[in-house]
Design a protein around this motif. Structure first.
Motif, PDB file in Angstrom:
ATOM      1  N   UNK A 168       0.833  -1.197   0.000  1.00 21.63           N
ATOM      2  CA  UNK A 168       0.000   0.000   0.000  1.00 21.63           C
ATOM      3  C   UNK A 168       0.874   1.256   0.000  1.00 21.63           C
ATOM      4  N   UNK A 169       1.898   1.263   0.844  1.00 19.67           N
ATOM      5  CA  UNK A 169       2.812   2.411   0.874  1.00 19.67           C
ATOM      6  C   UNK A 169       3.565   2.529  -0.437  1.00 19.67           C
ATOM      7  N   UNK A 170       3.942   1.404  -1.032  1.00 17.14           N
ATOM      8  CA  UNK A 170       4.654   1.439  -2.310  1.00 17.14           C
ATOM      9  C   UNK A 170       3.759   2.050  -3.399  1.00 17.14           C
ATOM     10  N   UNK A 171       2.493   1.621  -3.452  1.00 16.83           N
ATOM     11  CA  UNK A 171       1.552   2.159  -4.445  1.00 16.83           C
ATOM     12  C   UNK A 171       1.342   3.661  -4.221  1.00 16.83           C
ATOM     13  N   UNK A 172       1.221   4.064  -2.966  1.00 13.77           N
ATOM     14  CA  UNK A 172       1.051   5.485  -2.654  1.00 13.77           C
ATOM     15  C   UNK A 172       2.279   6.283  -3.071  1.00 13.77           C
ATOM     16  N   UNK A 173       3.458   5.730  -2.819  1.00 12.56           N
ATOM     17  CA  UNK A 173       4.691   6.423  -3.196  1.00 12.56           C
ATOM     18  C   UNK A 173       4.801   6.553  -4.705  1.00 12.56           C
ATOM     19  N   UNK A 174       4.435   5.510  -5.437  1.00  9.32           N
ATOM     20  CA  UNK A 174       4.492   5.569  -6.904  1.00  9.32           C
ATOM     21  C   UNK A 174       3.504   6.613  -7.422  1.00  9.32           C
ATOM     22  N   UNK A 175       2.281   6.617  -6.891  1.00  9.10           N
ATOM     23  CA  UNK A 175       1.285   7.593  -7.333  1.00  9.10           C
ATOM     24  C   UNK A 175       1.738   9.020  -7.034  1.00  9.10           C
ATOM     25  N   UNK A 176       2.314   9.220  -5.853  1.00 11.10           N
ATOM     26  CA  UNK A 176       2.779  10.554  -5.490  1.00 11.10           C
ATOM     27  C   UNK A 176       3.964  10.972  -6.360  1.00 11.10           C
TER      28      UNK A 176
ATOM     29  N   UNK B 235       4.526   9.991  -9.463  1.00  7.96           N
ATOM     30  CA  UNK B 235       3.974  10.305 -10.782  1.00  7.96           C
ATOM     31  C   UNK B 235       3.292  11.678 -10.748  1.00  7.96           C
ATOM     32  N   UNK B 236       2.532  11.944  -9.676  1.00 12.64           N
ATOM     33  CA  UNK B 236       1.869  13.246  -9.552  1.00 12.64           C
ATOM     34  C   UNK B 236       2.892  14.377  -9.480  1.00 12.64           C
ATOM     35  N   UNK B 237       3.997  14.175  -8.752  1.00 17.21           N
ATOM     36  CA  UNK B 237       5.043  15.198  -8.655  1.00 17.21           C
ATOM     37  C   UNK B 237       5.678  15.438 -10.019  1.00 17.21           C
ATOM     38  N   UNK B 238       5.928  14.372 -10.760  1.00 18.87           N
ATOM     39  CA  UNK B 238       6.517  14.499 -12.091  1.00 18.87           C
ATOM     40  C   UNK B 238       5.564  15.228 -13.042  1.00 18.87           C
ATOM     41  N   UNK B 239       4.287  14.875 -13.003  1.00 22.19           N
ATOM     42  CA  UNK B 239       3.296  15.547 -13.853  1.00 22.19           C
ATOM     43  C   UNK B 239       3.205  17.027 -13.487  1.00 22.19           C
ATOM     44  N   UNK B 240       3.219  17.316 -12.180  1.00 18.21           N
ATOM     45  CA  UNK B 240       3.166  18.711 -11.739  1.00 18.21           C
ATOM     46  C   UNK B 240       4.375  19.484 -12.221  1.00 18.21           C
ATOM     47  N   UNK B 241       5.541  18.878 -12.152  1.00 18.61           N
ATOM     48  CA  UNK B 241       6.756  19.540 -12.609  1.00 18.61           C
ATOM     49  C   UNK B 241       6.691  19.823 -14.107  1.00 18.61           C
ATOM     50  N   UNK B 242       6.290  18.844 -14.887  1.00 21.53           N
ATOM     51  CA  UNK B 242       6.190  19.028 -16.342  1.00 21.53           C
ATOM     52  C   UNK B 242       5.135  20.083 -16.675  1.00 21.53           C
ATOM     53  N   UNK B 243       3.981  19.994 -16.027  1.00 22.04           N
ATOM     54  CA  UNK B 243       2.921  20.984 -16.269  1.00 22.04           C
ATOM     55  C   UNK B 243       3.388  22.379 -15.867  1.00 22.04           C
ATOM     56  N   UNK B 244       4.086  22.469 -14.746  1.00 24.08           N
ATOM     57  CA  UNK B 244       4.595  23.764 -14.294  1.00 24.08           C
ATOM     58  C   UNK B 244       5.585  24.367 -15.266  1.00 24.08           C
ATOM     59  N   UNK B 245       6.480  23.549 -15.781  1.00 23.80           N
ATOM     60  CA  UNK B 245       7.456  24.050 -16.754  1.00 23.80           C
ATOM     61  C   UNK B 245       6.768  24.519 -18.032  1.00 23.80           C
TER      62      UNK B 245
END
Length: 139
Positions: A92-100, A102-112
């Motif tokens: 469960x923690x692994x899945x949460x970490x992967x989702x977070x 991915x969300x951080x990466x998407x946020x970074x790309x969208x922000x740029x």
């Protein structure tokens, strides 16, 4: 680090507001005679202020987007499973970490992307954005 970037984005955002104003605001600040007399000076001043606004607005947006991405990465790191976690909590923690992550990466790309779009959008003349027209025959 995320907190510092998010606070910096607020500071840049607040600082840039004083450099963004319209023709109507200029007209309200000056009497009609003063406005007509100083139109060229006011246009030059507004152009200069618009350039300052553009730089600080881009900094505010960049700090905000990177701050959110860093916050997401920090949360993903906190959610990463430890080797001693129980067998039910680990996945469960692994899945949460992967989702977070991915969300951080998407946020970074969208922000740029949005930061560079803002930079491209603000390359237009402040006259077209604010409505202050220059006198006939002026550059």
């Amino acid at each position: 680090m995320a907190a510092i970037l998010l606070v910096a984005s607020l500071q840049f955002g607040i600082a840039c507001q004083k450099h963004f104003y319209s023709k109507d605001e200029l007209n309200n600040w000056w009497t009609d005679d003063e406005y007509k007399t100083h139109l060229e000076y006011l246009s030059d001043e507004q152009r200069s202020d618009f350039d300052r606004w553009r730089k600080q607005a881009w900094r505010a947006l960049a700090c905000y987007n990177v701050g959110i991405a860093v916050l997401g990465a920090a949360l993903a790191t906190l959610l990463a499973p430890l080797s001693k976690d129980g067998c039910l909590i680990g996945p469960t923690k692994f899945a949460s970490a992967v989702l977070m992550s991915v969300a951080a990466l998407i946020t970074l790309v969208h922000g740029l992307i949005s930061s560079f779009q803002l930079r491209g959008m603000t390359q237009t003349s402040p006259e077209s954005e604010s409505g202050v027209a220059r006198k006939e025959g002026s550059k």
